[in-house]
Motif scaffolding. Structure first.
Motif, mmCIF file in Angstrom:
data_model
loop_
_atom_site.group_PDB
_atom_site.id
_atom_site.type_symbol
_atom_site.label_atom_id
_atom_site.label_comp_id
_atom_site.label_asym_id
_atom_site.label_seq_id
_atom_site.Cartn_x
_atom_site.Cartn_y
_atom_site.Cartn_z
ATOM 1 N N TYR A 54 0.685 -14.727 5.321
ATOM 2 C CA TYR A 54 -0.427 -13.944 5.215
ATOM 3 C C TYR A 54 -0.539 -12.865 6.191
ATOM 4 N N ARG A 56 -6.963 -10.406 -4.905
ATOM 5 C CA ARG A 56 -5.589 -9.574 -3.679
ATOM 6 C C ARG A 56 -4.351 -9.878 -3.516
ATOM 7 N N ASN A 57 -3.690 -9.559 -3.072
ATOM 8 C CA ASN A 57 -2.105 -10.251 -2.284
ATOM 9 C C ASN A 57 -2.714 -9.871 -0.673
ATOM 10 N N LYS A 102 0.243 -8.310 1.668
ATOM 11 C CA LYS A 102 0.444 -7.014 1.861
ATOM 12 C C LYS A 102 -0.763 -6.136 2.929
ATOM 13 N N GLU A 108 1.830 -14.425 -5.135
ATOM 14 C CA GLU A 108 0.149 -13.502 -5.961
ATOM 15 C C GLU A 108 -0.563 -14.126 -6.283
ATOM 16 N N SER A 161 -2.671 -16.449 -4.559
ATOM 17 C CA SER A 161 -3.134 -15.471 -3.335
ATOM 18 C C SER A 161 -4.436 -14.476 -4.272
#
Length: 274
Positions: free
Chosen positions: A136, A270-271, A274, A261, A264
């Protein structure tokens, strides 16, 4: 004469059987030796694990929502990631805790196979351990009130009132844009001043802000790109290349098929890669 011939034939047969037996025995030994060598070669490429068939991974257990104890059980985003990795690698997962200040020493001492505990990838740490690909991304993020539509990037921070946690590197960042800086004893206190309008913006760690949004339901939002990026990886001992390779493959597969995902979204809505 016939008796002598019979005795000679019997002796010849016995010699043949003895020689054949010796050759078979020698062949078996060579085969066993070759198999042993092959197994040793195979073992050289196997993962080095503290417990056979188990991926033992560590975190501090004190960093909610990434790793923390609930009803006596270790849980959180990091734990879910570790459990899924182990499953895909054909291993049993085992999450353990270790004090953060000695977590690398514990890895080197073979108390566990990996650190999956929200560790930033830094040159200093990379000199001691091997890191996986980032699982992450965090870093310095601008947060504003949910209703604020005037601040959309760092360029919009000029002469604005910015909140930061005291004695932090975020203050140095804020000084690039304004002299109107307010310091707080914690990031959360600063973020709480956004919805009432006492601050225009807060600069803090991305994950701290997102956690405040989820846990405290603060009406705030992140804006713009990260002011600097902080990549978070999983650590293994130097030289444990097969374990590192398989962890990276399992992580890539999780990302590709959407499992990452889902995990998360469960914890952050949210992811966070990213």
């Amino acid at each position: 004469m016939k008796r002598l011939t019979s005795i000679l034939m019997t002796c010849a047969l016995l010699c043949f059987l003895v020689l054949t037996g010796c050759n078979s025995s020698q062949g078996a030994k060579e085969t066993a030796s070759n198999q042993s060598t092959g197994e040793n070669k195979a073992q050289g490429t196997k993962m080095k694990l503290v417990e056979e068939g188990t991926l033992v991974f560590a975190s501090s257990g004190l960093y909610k929502p990434f790793n923390f104890k609930k009803d006596g059980q270790l849980t959180g985003f990091d734990v879910d990631i570790g459990n899924e990795l182990a499953k895909r690698m054909g291993l049993k997962p085992k999450a353990v805790t270790n004090p953060w200040e000695t977590i690398i020493q514990g890895l080197k001492g073979n108390k566990y196979d990996a650190i999956i505990g929200s560790m930033s990838i830094t040159p200093e740490r990379a000199a001691q351990v091997d890191f996986t690909d980032p699982y992450y991304i965090s870093g310095a993020q601008i947060f504003v009130a949910e209703s604020n539509n005037t601040i959309k990037s760092k360029e919009d921070l000029k002469d604005k009132v910015i909140g930061v946690v005291q004695s932090s590197t975020f203050k140095v960042l804020a000084e690039k844009y304004t002299k109107k800086i307010k310091s707080f004893p914690s990031d959360v206190y600063a973020l709480q001043d956004l919805p009432p309008g006492r601050l225009d913006a807060v600069i803090t760690d991305k994950m701290v802000g997102i956690n405040a949004m989820n846990e405290q339901h603060l009406k705030i939002k992140p804006v713009g790109e990260l002011l600097y990026e902080d990549k978070i990886g999983m650590a293994v001992n130097k030289g444990n290349t097969e374990l590192l390779k398989q962890m990276n493959k399992a992580l890539a597969d999780m990302i590709a098929d959407g499992t990452y995902e889902k995990i998360s979204m469960k914890w952050f809505n949210r992811n966070i890669l990213k």
